[in-house]
Every structure is written in structure tokens, then in C-alpha cells.
Design a protein around this motif. Structure first.
Motif, PDB file in Angstrom:
ATOM      1  N   THR A 194      43.737  44.891  39.453  1.00 23.05           N
ATOM      2  CA  THR A 194      44.416  43.662  39.840  1.00 23.05           C
ATOM      3  C   THR A 194      45.274  43.125  38.700  1.00 23.05           C
ATOM      4  N   LEU A 195      44.732  43.149  37.494  1.00 22.74           N
ATOM      5  CA  LEU A 195      45.481  42.655  36.343  1.00 22.74           C
ATOM      6  C   LEU A 195      46.707  43.503  36.068  1.00 22.74           C
ATOM      7  N   GLU A 196      46.569  44.805  36.205  1.00 21.63           N
ATOM      8  CA  GLU A 196      47.712  45.698  35.986  1.00 21.63           C
ATOM      9  C   GLU A 196      48.822  45.413  36.996  1.00 21.63           C
ATOM     10  N   ARG A 197      48.455  45.218  38.255  1.00 23.82           N
ATOM     11  CA  ARG A 197      49.466  44.916  39.274  1.00 23.82           C
ATOM     12  C   ARG A 197      50.099  43.561  39.017  1.00 23.82           C
ATOM     13  N   LEU A 198      49.291  42.598  38.620  1.00 19.38           N
ATOM     14  CA  LEU A 198      49.810  41.275  38.302  1.00 19.38           C
ATOM     15  C   LEU A 198      50.833  41.360  37.181  1.00 19.38           C
ATOM     16  N   ALA A 199      50.524  42.161  36.167  1.00 17.49           N
ATOM     17  CA  ALA A 199      51.455  42.325  35.050  1.00 17.49           C
ATOM     18  C   ALA A 199      52.750  42.978  35.507  1.00 17.49           C
ATOM     19  N   GLU A 200      52.657  43.981  36.372  1.00 15.74           N
ATOM     20  CA  GLU A 200      53.857  44.634  36.898  1.00 15.74           C
ATOM     21  C   GLU A 200      54.758  43.637  37.613  1.00 15.74           C
ATOM     22  N   LEU A 201      54.162  42.799  38.427  1.00 17.67           N
ATOM     23  CA  LEU A 201      54.933  41.817  39.191  1.00 17.67           C
ATOM     24  C   LEU A 201      55.572  40.777  38.280  1.00 17.67           C
ATOM     25  N   GLU A 202      54.836  40.334  37.257  1.00 21.58           N
ATOM     26  CA  GLU A 202      55.367  39.314  36.363  1.00 21.58           C
ATOM     27  C   GLU A 202      56.455  39.882  35.450  1.00 21.58           C
ATOM     28  N   VAL A 203      56.292  41.127  35.016  1.00 21.56           N
ATOM     29  CA  VAL A 203      57.343  41.764  34.216  1.00 21.56           C
ATOM     30  C   VAL A 203      58.609  41.915  35.052  1.00 21.56           C
ATOM     31  N   ALA A 204      58.447  42.297  36.312  1.00 21.03           N
ATOM     32  CA  ALA A 204      59.611  42.444  37.197  1.00 21.03           C
ATOM     33  C   ALA A 204      60.322  41.107  37.375  1.00 21.03           C
ATOM     34  N   ALA A 205      59.545  40.032  37.530  1.00 16.57           N
ATOM     35  CA  ALA A 205      60.145  38.701  37.680  1.00 16.57           C
ATOM     36  C   ALA A 205      60.842  38.280  36.398  1.00 16.57           C
ATOM     37  N   PHE A 206      60.233  38.587  35.262  1.00 18.50           N
ATOM     38  CA  PHE A 206      60.815  38.286  33.955  1.00 18.50           C
ATOM     39  C   PHE A 206      62.163  38.996  33.802  1.00 18.50           C
ATOM     40  N   GLU A 207      62.175  40.283  34.123  1.00 17.01           N
ATOM     41  CA  GLU A 207      63.386  41.078  33.937  1.00 17.01           C
ATOM     42  C   GLU A 207      64.472  40.700  34.934  1.00 17.01           C
ATOM     43  N   THR A 240      50.237  32.994  39.386  1.00 24.38           N
ATOM     44  CA  THR A 240      49.864  32.246  38.193  1.00 24.38           C
ATOM     45  C   THR A 240      48.410  31.804  38.260  1.00 24.38           C
ATOM     46  N   VAL A 241      47.981  31.303  39.425  1.00 19.61           N
ATOM     47  CA  VAL A 241      46.583  30.893  39.601  1.00 19.61           C
ATOM     48  C   VAL A 241      45.659  32.097  39.425  1.00 19.61           C
ATOM     49  N   ALA A 242      46.018  33.221  40.014  1.00 16.30           N
ATOM     50  CA  ALA A 242      45.201  34.425  39.883  1.00 16.30           C
ATOM     51  C   ALA A 242      45.099  34.870  38.425  1.00 16.30           C
ATOM     52  N   ARG A 243      46.184  34.737  37.690  1.00 17.01           N
ATOM     53  CA  ARG A 243      46.164  35.142  36.277  1.00 17.01           C
ATOM     54  C   ARG A 243      45.218  34.262  35.472  1.00 17.01           C
ATOM     55  N   TYR A 244      45.160  32.967  35.787  1.00 16.03           N
ATOM     56  CA  TYR A 244      44.226  32.092  35.085  1.00 16.03           C
ATOM     57  C   TYR A 244      42.778  32.468  35.400  1.00 16.03           C
ATOM     58  N   ARG A 275      39.188  42.061  28.597  1.00 16.20           N
ATOM     59  CA  ARG A 275      39.899  41.395  27.508  1.00 16.20           C
ATOM     60  C   ARG A 275      40.888  42.350  26.847  1.00 16.20           C
ATOM     61  N   LYS A 276      40.464  43.599  26.681  1.00 12.75           N
ATOM     62  CA  LYS A 276      41.345  44.596  26.068  1.00 12.75           C
ATOM     63  C   LYS A 276      42.599  44.801  26.904  1.00 12.75           C
ATOM     64  N   VAL A 277      42.420  44.924  28.211  1.00 11.99           N
ATOM     65  CA  VAL A 277      43.572  45.098  29.114  1.00 11.99           C
ATOM     66  C   VAL A 277      44.441  43.856  29.094  1.00 11.99           C
ATOM     67  N   TYR A 278      43.801  42.684  29.121  1.00 17.19           N
ATOM     68  CA  TYR A 278      44.542  41.421  29.150  1.00 17.19           C
ATOM     69  C   TYR A 278      45.401  41.264  27.903  1.00 17.19           C
ATOM     70  N   ASP A 279      44.849  41.629  26.744  1.00 16.26           N
ATOM     71  CA  ASP A 279      45.611  41.519  25.496  1.00 16.26           C
ATOM     72  C   ASP A 279      46.783  42.496  25.478  1.00 16.26           C
ATOM     73  N   GLY A 319      49.440  41.064  27.602  1.00 13.52           N
ATOM     74  CA  GLY A 319      50.090  39.945  26.940  1.00 13.52           C
ATOM     75  C   GLY A 319      51.198  40.357  26.000  1.00 13.52           C
ATOM     76  N   SER A 320      51.041  41.524  25.370  1.00 10.47           N
ATOM     77  CA  SER A 320      52.066  41.987  24.433  1.00 10.47           C
ATOM     78  C   SER A 320      53.376  42.304  25.147  1.00 10.47           C
ATOM     79  N   ARG A 321      53.311  42.555  26.462  1.00 14.97           N
ATOM     80  CA  ARG A 321      54.532  42.844  27.229  1.00 14.97           C
ATOM     81  C   ARG A 321      55.417  41.610  27.344  1.00 14.97           C
ATOM     82  N   PHE A 322      54.849  40.439  27.065  1.00  9.16           N
ATOM     83  CA  PHE A 322      55.615  39.193  27.129  1.00  9.16           C
ATOM     84  C   PHE A 322      55.886  38.624  25.739  1.00  9.16           C
ATOM     85  N   ARG A 323      54.931  38.772  24.827  1.00 11.48           N
ATOM     86  CA  ARG A 323      55.144  38.246  23.477  1.00 11.48           C
ATOM     87  C   ARG A 323      56.224  39.015  22.739  1.00 11.48           C
ATOM     88  N   ASP A 324      56.234  40.332  22.880  1.00  7.77           N
ATOM     89  CA  ASP A 324      57.231  41.144  22.173  1.00  7.77           C
ATOM     90  C   ASP A 324      58.661  40.849  22.646  1.00  7.77           C
TER      91      ASP A 324
END
Length: 212
Positions: A55-68, A125-129, A142-146, A149-154
Motif C-alpha cells: 500500500t505504501l509503495e502504491r501511495l508513493a507512486e501516486l504521489e510522485v506522479a502528482a508531484f511530477e 493524504t489521510v492514508a499516508r498519515y 519504517r524502512k520503506v517509509y524512510d 520520503g527520500s523521493r520527495f526530500r531529494d
């Protein structure tokens, strides 16, 4: 995602997290909500940890796509998405950004990202929290979450470097922290829902303090 089935399971899990919370996310609930045969989710993600990571991996994919979609492929390999003094150099940036300087363009794009996460993408956003809190109790998550997170901080650091930040890594962390604080306050805190203009003003003040 590895398959369409994996996407369906993960998307359904995101919806369940947003609507029912962590306790409402079970393999059976995903099967029932997604209209899948019993046991389908377990076959894909055998354990609860595996389901949360999927779920977290898919959430990250969707948020990266929205970011880009808003910033373009901005990041370590594409800091030119912000551009120089004349604004974004990408020809496919929205027309209304074409005449903005780098600082104003970065302010506008960041405000749009936050606005989307508070409105059309609020479910995610609610799901991510929910996942963030669970990650404090699950080292494997936590390892996956961190890593996610680097996909957005970098990219944030790269964007600020392109805009002239003297310390883009530190400023990138601060911008992400500010953005997270705004979203958390609006969604689960005591704050009110900010308007797009509110976001522009707050982000603009933050960036002007960083970049001068």
C-alpha cells in the motif's frame, strides 16, 4: 506496481485506510471492497506487513506522479524544471507560469501540490498519515517509509538549489517539514482548510526567508 491486481489491492487498501483507519484494513476487507474472490489479497500479500508495504509503495507512486505532473521531472536529474531568473524553462509548464521568476514559480507550484493533497488527493493524504503512525511501531515499514520520503526530500533540495538556495539540503528539509505541518494541521489538527491563496502566501514567505 507489479500487476493490475496489485494496483487494485493497493488502491483499495488506501481507500480503506482513509475511510476506516488502520483497524479497518484487513485482507478480507480488501477482497470484499475490491470485489475480489476470498483469499485474493492474501495470495498477493501474505502478511499484514506485506499488505502495508504494498500500500505504501502504491501511495508513493501516486504521489510522485502528482508531484511530477505539476513540477515536471524536477529532481537531481532535472533541476531546470524551476529554471533561472526568467522562470521555468520547460516548454510544457502551465502557460500562467511562463512569466514568473524562479521564486514565484516555485511558490506557485508548491502551493498547487499542497492544494491538491488537501482537496482532490485528500484520501491519499489521510492514508499516508495512517501509515506514518503505523511505521513508528513497525521497523520494517519504517524502512520503506524512510526510503519513500527520500523521493520527495531529494527533489525539494534540487529545486531549491536551482532557485539559488545557499543550503538546499537544509532548506529542502525545512520546506518539506513546513508543507507536512500545513497538511497535518488542516486535515487532523485544529486548523482551518487553507485556500490556494493562503498557501501561496505562506510558502512565498517561507521561500523569501530562505532565498532572500
Amino acid at each position: 506496481m507489479k500487476s493490475q491486481r496489485a494496483e487494485l489491492v493497493a488502491e483499495t487498501a488506501i481507500t480503506l485506510l482513509a475511510e476506516r483507519g488502520m483497524r479497518g484494513l484487513t485482507h478480507r476487507a480488501v477482497d470484499e471492497t475490491a470485489g475480489l474472490p476470498p483469499g485474493s489479497t492474501s495470495n498477493l500479500a501474505r502478511t499484514r506487513s506485506a499488505l502495508l508495504e504494498l500500500t505504501l509503495e502504491r501511495l508513493a507512486e501516486l504521489e510522485v506522479a502528482a508531484f511530477e505532473e505539476i513540477f515536471g521531472a524536477a529532481g537531481p536529474d532535472r533541476p531546470d524544471a524551476v529554471g533561472g531568473p526568467d522562470g521555468p524553462s520547460r516548454p510544457d509548464r502551465p502557460d500562467e507560469l511562463g512569466g514568473l521568476g524562479a521564486l514565484d514559480a516555485l511558490t506557485e507550484m508548491t502551493a498547487r501540490v499542497l492544494w491538491a493533497q488537501l482537496t482532490v488527493d485528500r484520501r491519499r493524504t489521510v492514508a499516508r498519515y495512517e501509515l506514518a503512525l503505523e511505521a513508528t511501531r513497525r521497523p520494517e515499514l519504517r524502512k520503506v517509509y524512510d526510503e519513500v520520503g527520500s523521493r520527495f526530500r531529494d527533489p525539494a533540495a534540487a529545486l531549491l538549489a536551482a532557485a539559488g538556495s545557499p543550503d538546499p539540503v537544509r532548506h529542502g528539509r525545512q520546506m518539506v517539514a513546513f508543507s507536512e505541518g500545513v497538511m497535518f494541521d488542516a486535515i487532523v489538527g485544529a486548523g482551518v482548510q487553507p485556500t490556494l491563496d493562503d498557501l501561496r502566501l505562506g510558502i512565498g514567505e517561507l521561500l523569501k526567508g530562505m532565498l532572500g
